[in-house]
Design a protein around this motif. Structure first.
Motif, PDB file in Angstrom:
ATOM      1  N   LEU A  51       0.821  -1.206   0.000  1.00 26.71           N
ATOM      2  CA  LEU A  51       0.000   0.000   0.000  1.00 26.71           C
ATOM      3  C   LEU A  51       0.855   1.256   0.000  1.00 26.71           C
ATOM      4  CD1 LEU A  51      -2.737  -1.132   2.550  1.00 26.71           C
ATOM      5  CD2 LEU A  51      -2.987  -0.901   0.076  1.00 26.71           C
ATOM      6  N   SER A  52       1.992   1.202   0.695  1.00 29.36           N
ATOM      7  CA  SER A  52       2.915   2.342   0.707  1.00 29.36           C
ATOM      8  C   SER A  52       3.500   2.587  -0.687  1.00 29.36           C
ATOM      9  CB  SER A  52       4.039   2.074   1.709  1.00 29.36           C
ATOM     10  OG  SER A  52       4.995   3.112   1.679  1.00 29.36           O
ATOM     11  N   ASP A  53       3.915   1.524  -1.357  1.00 28.53           N
ATOM     12  CA  ASP A  53       4.461   1.653  -2.712  1.00 28.53           C
ATOM     13  C   ASP A  53       3.412   2.225  -3.666  1.00 28.53           C
ATOM     14  OD1 ASP A  53       6.800   0.571  -1.762  1.00 28.53           O
ATOM     15  OD2 ASP A  53       6.396  -1.458  -2.508  1.00 28.53           O
ATOM     16  N   PHE A  54       2.170   1.774  -3.485  1.00 27.23           N
ATOM     17  CA  PHE A  54       1.087   2.272  -4.337  1.00 27.23           C
ATOM     18  C   PHE A  54       0.885   3.772  -4.123  1.00 27.23           C
ATOM     19  CE2 PHE A  54      -3.503   3.204  -4.730  1.00 27.23           C
ATOM     20  CZ  PHE A  54      -3.666   2.964  -6.083  1.00 27.23           C
ATOM     21  N   GLU A  55       0.893   4.210  -2.868  1.00 29.56           N
ATOM     22  CA  GLU A  55       0.696   5.632  -2.586  1.00 29.56           C
ATOM     23  C   GLU A  55       1.831   6.476  -3.168  1.00 29.56           C
ATOM     24  OE1 GLU A  55       0.282   8.743   1.177  1.00 29.56           O
ATOM     25  OE2 GLU A  55       0.246   6.572   1.541  1.00 29.56           O
ATOM     26  N   LYS A  56       3.065   5.995  -3.050  1.00 32.56           N
ATOM     27  CA  LYS A  56       4.199   6.736  -3.590  1.00 32.56           C
ATOM     28  C   LYS A  56       4.105   6.867  -5.109  1.00 32.56           C
ATOM     29  CE  LYS A  56       7.367   5.318   0.089  1.00 32.56           C
ATOM     30  NZ  LYS A  56       8.534   4.468   0.443  1.00 32.56           N
ATOM     31  N   ARG A  57       3.600   5.826  -5.749  1.00 30.99           N
ATOM     32  CA  ARG A  57       3.516   5.829  -7.214  1.00 30.99           C
ATOM     33  C   ARG A  57       2.288   6.574  -7.726  1.00 30.99           C
ATOM     34  NH1 ARG A  57       0.667   2.500 -10.240  1.00 30.99           N
ATOM     35  NH2 ARG A  57       0.411   0.990  -8.560  1.00 30.99           N
ATOM     36  N   LYS A  58       1.144   6.365  -7.056  1.00 28.27           N
ATOM     37  CA  LYS A  58      -0.125   6.880  -7.564  1.00 28.27           C
ATOM     38  C   LYS A  58      -0.603   8.124  -6.834  1.00 28.27           C
ATOM     39  CE  LYS A  58      -3.776   6.281 -10.267  1.00 28.27           C
ATOM     40  NZ  LYS A  58      -3.689   6.226 -11.736  1.00 28.27           N
ATOM     41  N   GLY A  59      -0.297   8.220  -5.561  1.00 33.45           N
ATOM     42  CA  GLY A  59      -0.789   9.337  -4.759  1.00 33.45           C
ATOM     43  C   GLY A  59      -2.015   8.978  -3.942  1.00 33.45           C
ATOM     44  N   SER A  60      -2.809   8.041  -4.427  1.00 30.45           N
ATOM     45  CA  SER A  60      -4.022   7.617  -3.727  1.00 30.45           C
ATOM     46  C   SER A  60      -3.659   6.786  -2.503  1.00 30.45           C
ATOM     47  CB  SER A  60      -4.917   6.793  -4.655  1.00 30.45           C
ATOM     48  OG  SER A  60      -5.233   7.515  -5.819  1.00 30.45           O
ATOM     49  N   LYS A  87      -9.947   9.995   7.350  1.00 36.35           N
ATOM     50  CA  LYS A  87      -9.701  10.935   6.238  1.00 36.35           C
ATOM     51  C   LYS A  87      -8.635  10.419   5.272  1.00 36.35           C
ATOM     52  CE  LYS A  87     -11.144  14.990   8.865  1.00 36.35           C
ATOM     53  NZ  LYS A  87     -12.454  15.024   8.197  1.00 36.35           N
ATOM     54  N   ILE A  88      -8.797   9.165   4.874  1.00 42.02           N
ATOM     55  CA  ILE A  88      -7.883   8.560   3.904  1.00 42.02           C
ATOM     56  C   ILE A  88      -8.021   9.261   2.553  1.00 42.02           C
ATOM     57  CG2 ILE A  88      -7.277   6.418   2.714  1.00 42.02           C
ATOM     58  CD1 ILE A  88      -6.604   6.428   5.671  1.00 42.02           C
ATOM     59  N   GLY A  89      -6.904   9.480   1.877  1.00 41.39           N
ATOM     60  CA  GLY A  89      -6.918  10.162   0.583  1.00 41.39           C
ATOM     61  C   GLY A  89      -6.468  11.609   0.724  1.00 41.39           C
ATOM     62  N   ARG A  90      -6.050  12.193  -0.379  1.00 46.87           N
ATOM     63  CA  ARG A  90      -5.549  13.570  -0.358  1.00 46.87           C
ATOM     64  C   ARG A  90      -6.677  14.581  -0.243  1.00 46.87           C
ATOM     65  NH1 ARG A  90      -1.871  13.008  -5.663  1.00 46.87           N
ATOM     66  NH2 ARG A  90      -3.675  11.720  -6.195  1.00 46.87           N
ATOM     67  N   LYS A  91      -6.429  15.640   0.502  1.00 44.97           N
ATOM     68  CA  LYS A  91      -7.420  16.696   0.679  1.00 44.97           C
ATOM     69  C   LYS A  91      -7.747  17.346  -0.662  1.00 44.97           C
ATOM     70  CE  LYS A  91      -8.416  20.674   3.639  1.00 44.97           C
ATOM     71  NZ  LYS A  91      -7.879  21.559   4.718  1.00 44.97           N
ATOM     72  N   LYS A  92      -9.024  17.516  -0.909  1.00 47.10           N
ATOM     73  CA  LYS A  92      -9.581  18.105  -2.135  1.00 47.10           C
ATOM     74  C   LYS A  92      -9.421  17.199  -3.354  1.00 47.10           C
ATOM     75  CE  LYS A  92      -9.121  22.920  -0.690  1.00 47.10           C
ATOM     76  NZ  LYS A  92      -8.614  24.268  -1.037  1.00 47.10           N
ATOM     77  N   GLY A 113     -13.769   7.044  -1.415  1.00 48.71           N
ATOM     78  CA  GLY A 113     -13.794   8.499  -1.380  1.00 48.71           C
ATOM     79  C   GLY A 113     -14.372   9.084  -2.660  1.00 48.71           C
ATOM     80  N   TYR A 114     -14.785  10.335  -2.563  1.00 52.90           N
ATOM     81  CA  TYR A 114     -15.411  11.008  -3.714  1.00 52.90           C
ATOM     82  C   TYR A 114     -14.552  10.914  -4.977  1.00 52.90           C
ATOM     83  CZ  TYR A 114     -18.869  13.310  -0.668  1.00 52.90           C
ATOM     84  OH  TYR A 114     -19.893  13.570   0.202  1.00 52.90           O
ATOM     85  N   GLY A 115     -13.248  11.105  -4.821  1.00 55.62           N
ATOM     86  CA  GLY A 115     -12.377  11.169  -5.990  1.00 55.62           C
ATOM     87  C   GLY A 115     -12.155   9.857  -6.704  1.00 55.62           C
ATOM     88  N   GLY A 281      -8.843  13.369   3.002  1.00 55.02           N
ATOM     89  CA  GLY A 281      -9.848  13.059   1.994  1.00 55.02           C
ATOM     90  C   GLY A 281     -11.255  12.955   2.561  1.00 55.02           C
ATOM     91  N   SER A 282     -12.243  13.162   1.699  1.00 52.72           N
ATOM     92  CA  SER A 282     -13.653  13.132   2.097  1.00 52.72           C
ATOM     93  C   SER A 282     -14.371  11.946   1.461  1.00 52.72           C
ATOM     94  CB  SER A 282     -14.354  14.430   1.681  1.00 52.72           C
ATOM     95  OG  SER A 282     -13.773  15.546   2.323  1.00 52.72           O
ATOM     96  N   PHE A 283     -15.377  11.448   2.167  1.00 46.14           N
ATOM     97  CA  PHE A 283     -16.160  10.309   1.722  1.00 46.14           C
ATOM     98  C   PHE A 283     -17.645  10.666   1.766  1.00 46.14           C
ATOM     99  CE2 PHE A 283     -12.177   8.573   2.894  1.00 46.14           C
ATOM    100  CZ  PHE A 283     -12.031   7.329   2.293  1.00 46.14           C
ATOM    101  N   GLY A 284     -18.413  10.047   0.868  1.00 47.07           N
ATOM    102  CA  GLY A 284     -19.853  10.296   0.835  1.00 47.07           C
ATOM    103  C   GLY A 284     -20.701   9.056   0.841  1.00 47.07           C
ATOM    104  N   GLY A 285     -20.135   7.923   1.228  1.00 46.18           N
ATOM    105  CA  GLY A 285     -20.917   6.686   1.282  1.00 46.18           C
ATOM    106  C   GLY A 285     -20.807   5.833   0.049  1.00 46.18           C
TER     107      GLY A 285
END
Length: 292
Positions: A51-60, A87-92, A113-115, A281-285
């Motif tokens: 998951l760490s490698d994925f975040e470094k590569r993708k940002g998510s 609040k997983i995920g990048r803000k905005k 998350g919304y994004g 990050g924000s979530f909406g269900g």
């Protein structure tokens, strides 16, 4: 005055008990938080690194939470509270997702998350649960199911589509058809009447059945339920002219669903040294739930 104080005290005690009944959201100590002792330390380390490698590569950001139970709270309610707290995920950007497993309840959910809702749609999330995760869970391979589910989530976020479903259609849990029946009746006679007026009896009935089927697939996530409900909608719309007309067609209509809350506590946690935190990050269900 004593009566007023007694009433206020009763209300405060009621609120206090209600707060205690809520499930405590575990602290975000890493990308993988296991409060059930299901995963070994090596499983947690390998998954956290992935998951760490994925975040470094993708940002998510993607996180995993395993709890013994959410009873009497539904996993849907519990998961959205976890998402709001972590609040997983990048803000905005809101590109976070959480795989939540309630082991003793045999329930799990992918909270999106919304994004990421355009990639990890409700239907896609449900397919990952049904086709990738739960088959391994049913054999007792929880580490394998979680790893495979997370791997498929990352690949979908990367843009890789899911494989074409096999020709043997999974009809899911047909007990989910119950809550859809009132909506089907409403749409068949009201919306169906409008569509038949615009398109004619046959085409209008086909359009009504198709619309109802798509809505059922979206809300329930079961192809079988969608097919059955869509056919019922078509049939009712087609024969609607046999019934006496009402004073006039009504327009619109909506429906929604709800759930309840409760609590649990205790258990051990696993993490990647507390160095991980959500990005705001924000979530909406968005997402999907399942069981095994």
């Amino acid at each position: 005055m004593r009566a007023v104080k007694a009433i206020l005290l009763a209300l405060l005690l009621g609120w206090a008990f209600a707060a205690l009944a809520d499930v405590a959201v575990p602290q975000l100590t890493g990308r993988v938080v296991d409060r059930s002792g299901t995963l070994s330390s090596s499983d947690v380390a390998a998954l956290s690194q992935k998951l760490s490698d994925f975040e470094k590569r993708k940002g998510s950001q993607i996180a995993v939470l395993i709890v013994p139970t959410t009873d009497p709270e539904t996993i849907d309610q519990f998961s959205i509270r976890v998402a709001e707290a972590w609040k997983i995920g990048r803000k905005k950007v809101d590109d976070g997702a959480i795989l939540v497993v309630a082991k003793n309840d045999h329930h799990l959910r992918i909270e999106v998350g919304y994004g990421l809702e355009g990639a990890l749609t409700d239907v896609t999330s449900r397919r990952i649960i049904d086709e990738v995760v739960t088959p391994k869970f049913r054999t007792g391979d929880f580490a394998g199911g979680i790893s495979a589910g997370v791997e498929r989530m990352m690949r979908v976020v990367d843009g890789e589509p899911l494989p074409v479903p096999s020709r043997s259609v999974n009809f899911g849990n047909l007990e989910n058809i119950g809550p859809i029946i009132p909506v089907t009746l409403f749409a068949s006679f009201i919306i169906g009447g409008i569509l038949r007026t615009l398109l004619g009896q046959l085409l209008g009935s086909v359009a009504t059945g198709s619309l109802i089927g798509v809505l059922a697939l979206f809300f329930v996530g079961s192809v079988g339920v969608a097919v059955i409900v869509g056919f019922i909608g078509f049939f009712l719309a087609f024969i609607a002219d046999l019934f006496p007309k009402s004073t006039g067609p009504s327009r619109g209509g909506s429906w929604s669903s709800g759930s309840s809350s409760g609590g649990w506590s205790s258990g051990s946690s696993s993490s990647d040294s507390g160095s991980f935190s959500g990005g705001g990050g924000s979530f909406g269900g968005g997402g999907a739930s399942g069981s095994w």
